[in-house]
Design an enzyme around this catalytic site. Structure first.
Site, PDB file in Angstrom:
ATOM      1  N   PHE A 126       0.863  -1.178   0.000  1.00 57.84           N
ATOM      2  CA  PHE A 126       0.000   0.000   0.000  1.00 57.84           C
ATOM      3  C   PHE A 126       0.903   1.233   0.000  1.00 57.84           C
ATOM      4  CE2 PHE A 126      -2.129   3.282   2.614  1.00 57.84           C
ATOM      5  CZ  PHE A 126      -3.264   3.479   1.841  1.00 57.84           C
ATOM      6  N   PRO A 131       7.858  11.450   0.905  1.00 60.04           N
ATOM      7  CA  PRO A 131       8.813  12.223   1.704  1.00 60.04           C
ATOM      8  C   PRO A 131       8.211  13.542   2.211  1.00 60.04           C
ATOM      9  CG  PRO A 131       9.897  11.335  -0.236  1.00 60.04           C
ATOM     10  CD  PRO A 131       8.435  10.996  -0.371  1.00 60.04           C
ATOM     11  N   GLY A 244      -8.148  -0.190  10.511  1.00 53.99           N
ATOM     12  CA  GLY A 244      -6.854  -0.545  11.101  1.00 53.99           C
ATOM     13  C   GLY A 244      -6.652   0.087  12.471  1.00 53.99           C
ATOM     14  N   GLN A 338      10.745  -0.734  33.530  1.00 56.00           N
ATOM     15  CA  GLN A 338      11.276  -0.105  34.739  1.00 56.00           C
ATOM     16  C   GLN A 338      11.269  -1.092  35.914  1.00 56.00           C
ATOM     17  OE1 GLN A 338      12.601   2.845  34.510  1.00 56.00           O
ATOM     18  NE2 GLN A 338      13.149   3.108  36.660  1.00 56.00           N
ATOM     19  N   ILE A 339      10.163  -1.828  36.040  1.00 54.94           N
ATOM     20  CA  ILE A 339      10.043  -2.801  37.138  1.00 54.94           C
ATOM     21  C   ILE A 339      11.143  -3.858  37.030  1.00 54.94           C
ATOM     22  CG2 ILE A 339       8.582  -4.680  38.045  1.00 54.94           C
ATOM     23  CD1 ILE A 339       6.140  -2.896  37.303  1.00 54.94           C
ATOM     24  N   GLU A 365       0.554   5.124  10.732  1.00 52.83           N
ATOM     25  CA  GLU A 365      -0.891   5.068  10.419  1.00 52.83           C
ATOM     26  C   GLU A 365      -1.660   6.160  11.168  1.00 52.83           C
ATOM     27  OE1 GLU A 365      -2.436   0.942  10.545  1.00 52.83           O
ATOM     28  OE2 GLU A 365      -0.317   0.415  10.346  1.00 52.83           O
ATOM     29  N   GLY A 366      -1.053   7.323  11.294  1.00 51.77           N
ATOM     30  CA  GLY A 366      -1.718   8.461  11.920  1.00 51.77           C
ATOM     31  C   GLY A 366      -1.113   8.805  13.263  1.00 51.77           C
TER      32      GLY A 366
HETATM   33  C1  LIG Z   1       7.699   0.941   9.786  1.00 53.58           C
HETATM   34  C2  LIG Z   1       6.800   1.798   8.976  1.00 53.58           C
HETATM   35  C3  LIG Z   1       5.930   1.212   8.069  1.00 53.58           C
HETATM   36  C4  LIG Z   1       5.091   2.020   7.282  1.00 53.58           C
HETATM   37  N1  LIG Z   1       4.314   1.428   6.308  1.00 53.58           N
HETATM   38  C5  LIG Z   1       3.634   2.218   5.434  1.00 53.58           C
HETATM   39  C6  LIG Z   1       2.982   1.647   4.290  1.00 53.58           C
HETATM   40  O1  LIG Z   1       2.992   0.428   4.070  1.00 53.58           O
HETATM   41  N2  LIG Z   1       2.357   2.493   3.407  1.00 53.58           N
HETATM   42  C7  LIG Z   1       2.323   3.840   3.595  1.00 53.58           C
HETATM   43  O2  LIG Z   1       1.731   4.542   2.775  1.00 53.58           O
HETATM   44  N3  LIG Z   1       2.940   4.416   4.676  1.00 53.58           N
HETATM   45  C8  LIG Z   1       3.600   3.643   5.588  1.00 53.58           C
HETATM   46  N4  LIG Z   1       4.267   4.224   6.656  1.00 53.58           N
HETATM   47  C9  LIG Z   1       4.206   5.660   6.840  1.00 53.58           C
HETATM   48  C10 LIG Z   1       3.550   6.117   8.134  1.00 53.58           C
HETATM   49  O3  LIG Z   1       2.160   5.825   8.145  1.00 53.58           O
HETATM   50  C11 LIG Z   1       3.866   7.620   8.307  1.00 53.58           C
HETATM   51  O4  LIG Z   1       5.217   7.691   8.733  1.00 53.58           O
HETATM   52  C12 LIG Z   1       2.985   8.307   9.306  1.00 53.58           C
HETATM   53  O5  LIG Z   1       1.680   8.440   8.796  1.00 53.58           O
HETATM   54  C13 LIG Z   1       3.506   9.701   9.653  1.00 53.58           C
HETATM   55  O6  LIG Z   1       3.836  10.436   8.503  1.00 53.58           O
HETATM   56  P1  LIG Z   1       5.235  11.243   8.465  1.00 53.58           P
HETATM   57  O7  LIG Z   1       6.308  10.303   8.859  1.00 53.58           O
HETATM   58  O8  LIG Z   1       5.348  11.915   7.145  1.00 53.58           O
HETATM   59  O9  LIG Z   1       5.082  12.345   9.597  1.00 53.58           O
HETATM   60  P2  LIG Z   1       4.508  13.843   9.420  1.00 53.58           P
HETATM   61  O10 LIG Z   1       3.140  13.815   8.862  1.00 53.58           O
HETATM   62  O11 LIG Z   1       5.535  14.667   8.749  1.00 53.58           O
HETATM   63  O12 LIG Z   1       4.437  14.276  10.956  1.00 53.58           O
HETATM   64  C14 LIG Z   1       5.634  14.382  11.761  1.00 53.58           C
HETATM   65  C15 LIG Z   1       5.217  14.671  13.191  1.00 53.58           C
HETATM   66  O13 LIG Z   1       4.660  15.975  13.243  1.00 53.58           O
HETATM   67  C16 LIG Z   1       3.626  16.048  14.167  1.00 53.58           C
HETATM   68  N5  LIG Z   1       2.449  16.593  13.463  1.00 53.58           N
HETATM   69  C17 LIG Z   1       2.087  16.400  12.174  1.00 53.58           C
HETATM   70  N6  LIG Z   1       0.974  17.081  11.879  1.00 53.58           N
HETATM   71  C18 LIG Z   1       0.599  17.725  13.014  1.00 53.58           C
HETATM   72  C19 LIG Z   1      -0.491  18.587  13.368  1.00 53.58           C
HETATM   73  N7  LIG Z   1      -1.430  18.903  12.486  1.00 53.58           N
HETATM   74  N8  LIG Z   1      -0.540  19.070  14.635  1.00 53.58           N
HETATM   75  C20 LIG Z   1       0.417  18.746  15.543  1.00 53.58           C
HETATM   76  N9  LIG Z   1       1.450  17.932  15.269  1.00 53.58           N
HETATM   77  C21 LIG Z   1       1.544  17.434  14.035  1.00 53.58           C
HETATM   78  C22 LIG Z   1       3.391  14.627  14.695  1.00 53.58           C
HETATM   79  O14 LIG Z   1       3.964  14.532  15.986  1.00 53.58           O
HETATM   80  C23 LIG Z   1       4.107  13.748  13.721  1.00 53.58           C
HETATM   81  O15 LIG Z   1       4.630  12.590  14.347  1.00 53.58           O
HETATM   82  C24 LIG Z   1       5.114   3.439   7.452  1.00 53.58           C
HETATM   83  C25 LIG Z   1       5.995   4.017   8.378  1.00 53.58           C
HETATM   84  C26 LIG Z   1       6.844   3.222   9.112  1.00 53.58           C
HETATM   85  C27 LIG Z   1       7.816   3.882  10.061  1.00 53.58           C
END
Ligand SMILES: Cc1cc2nc3c(=O)[nH]c(=O)nc-3n(C[C@H](O)[C@H](O)[C@H](O)COP(=O)(O)OP(=O)(O)OC[C@H]3O[C@@H](n4cnc5c(N)ncnc54)[C@H](O)[C@@H]3O)c2cc1C
Length: 385
Positions: A126, A131, A244, A338-339, A365-366
């Protein structure tokens, strides 16, 4: 909401618990090789999953599966989360992984993609995150531009789980960047061997996961590979992610339970300064906090899943379930660590593994902040003048 699960789900719960206790926990440090199960563990556990009656438990009956509802699936997910024997993402010992989006395909697409997936002949990934757009997918830069009967896809996707093993990807791309999440995002089935699809690199993470970065350069996809209509992509992606979120909460239940089991046992055995840790109030309170969180999480997960099974809209419930479940299960793993003192940091116990996984789920996933942002709109609509 009655706290007691119905009789048949209690039986299902006992079956899965026995399976986890007997077949998975004893070998939980030996099953994985990087992000995947070792081939011999995969084969052996598939046979055991069949024997115990869990094969295709989450596939609808019309496609040959058991068609368990969301509450029943949540019960299974919670029990499985008591062990680190299986991958924390993409568990596939109960039959092929089938993205729920595939059930929305039209008949011709089902023949080409869904049925081969169900038969184990094709695998998929998916691809939504980029980036420059993860938690904010409406802002994605990958475009799909109409060209005659085809679409031309350009862009880069990041963190895509299972991309190297996939035969096709469900790619979410902007067909109208101005509209964004309001009708400008579409979903496509893209064969991974299409010219222009290039795996760039696998990203190492602090968990076992190794998600991939993929470049799409002038990738030509026939318009019959679009899922639903133009602009339906966001709806499909969010639908998949919504269901999910309940899984995250259910997983949290299993993690907290295992951490309580480990934490309470160790607190009873380990004495410092002449008394067992279990007699120290600071340790008791750590266990009590996790226990209270477990109780709340169970109520939330069971209520949301039952509401979904009754045809209700659980969008907002699922936001709460995800952020509460991920956060509280991470905290439970942290307290359990910790325990245990130094032992909690070792790989002799599953705690550090659960701690790393649960920390990751607070982001993937959010991220919690984005869920709270969406919830805040709901709260402000509902309360105040
Ligand atoms: C192991 C792994 C597997 C994954 N698998 C998939 C996959 O199969 N397919 C896929 O499409 N994606 C996948 N992902 C992507 C994953 O779902 C995203 O990393 C995640 O949704 C967060 O997006 P981002 O890293 O761009 O963070 P960003 O959206 O850039 O956010 C960075 C941080 O900013 C803060 N933030 C963002 N917006 C706000 C707001 N409005 N208000 C306050 N704080 C905010 C949050 O603390 C957040 O953690 C995967 C990621 C990992 C690490």
């Amino acid at each position: 909401m009655d706290y007691e699960l119905p009789e048949e789900l209690r039986m299902l719960q006992e079956t899965v618990r026995r399976f986890v206790d007997r077949e998975l926990i004893p070998i939980e440090r030996e099953t994985m090789e990087g992000p995947k199960l070792k081939p011999e563990a995969q084969e052996m556990l598939e046979e055991k999953a069949k024997a115990v009656g869990l094969w295709l438990y989450d596939v609808p009956e019309e496609y040959g599966g058991q068609g368990l509802g969301l509450l029943a699936r949540a019960v299974v997910w919670a029990e499985l989360a008591r062990t680190i024997a299986l991958p924390s993402r993409n568990v596939n010992i109960f039959g092929p992984i089938v993205s729920p989006i595939l059930y929305f395909l039209n008949d011709e697409q089902k023949q080409r993609y869904l049925y081969p997936v169900l038969e184990g002949k094709l695998r998929h990934c998916f691809a939504q995150t980029e980036p420059d757009a993860g938690g904010d997918p409406g802002n994605m830069r990958t475009t799909a531009v109409r060209d005659g009967d085809d679409y031309i896809i350009n862009g880069t996707k990041r963190f895509i789980t299972g991309a190297a093993d996939a035969d096709f990807a469900q790619v979410i791309a902007a067909t109208d960047r101005e509209k964004g999440s309001r009708g400008g995002i579409s979903a496509f089935l893209v064969d991974m061997d299409t010219p222009g699809v290039n795996l760039l690199r696998a990203q190492e993470t602090m968990m076992h996961d190794r998600p991939w970065e993929i470049a799409f350069e002038d990738v030509r996809v026939p318009s019959e590979n679009m899922i639903g209509g133009e602009g339906d992509g966001f709806k499909f992606a969010q639908n998949w992610i919504s269901a999910g979120r309940i899984r995250h909460g259910a997983r949290g239940i299993g993690v907290i339970e295992r951490c309580l089991e480990l934490g309470a046992s160790y607190a009873k055995q380990r004495s410092t300064f002449g008394s067992p840790l279990a007699e120290r109030q600071s340790v008791q309170w750590m266990l009590v906090d996790s226990y209270a969180d477990l109780h709340m999480l169970k109520l939330m997960v069971y209520a949301a899943a039952s509401k979904h099974d009754d045809g209700g809209d659980i969008r907002y419930d699922s936001y709460i379930v995800k952020y509460f479940g991920d956060t509280k299960s991470f905290e439970a793993a942290d307290k359990c660590m910790q325990i245990h003192g130094g032992l909690g940091l070792t790989t002799d116990l599953p705690i550090e593994h659960m701690w790393r996984d649960q920390r990751s789920f607070i982001i993937t996933e959010g991220p919690t902040e984005i869920l709270k942002m969406a919830l805040s709109r709901h709260v402000l609509r509902q309360y105040g003048d």
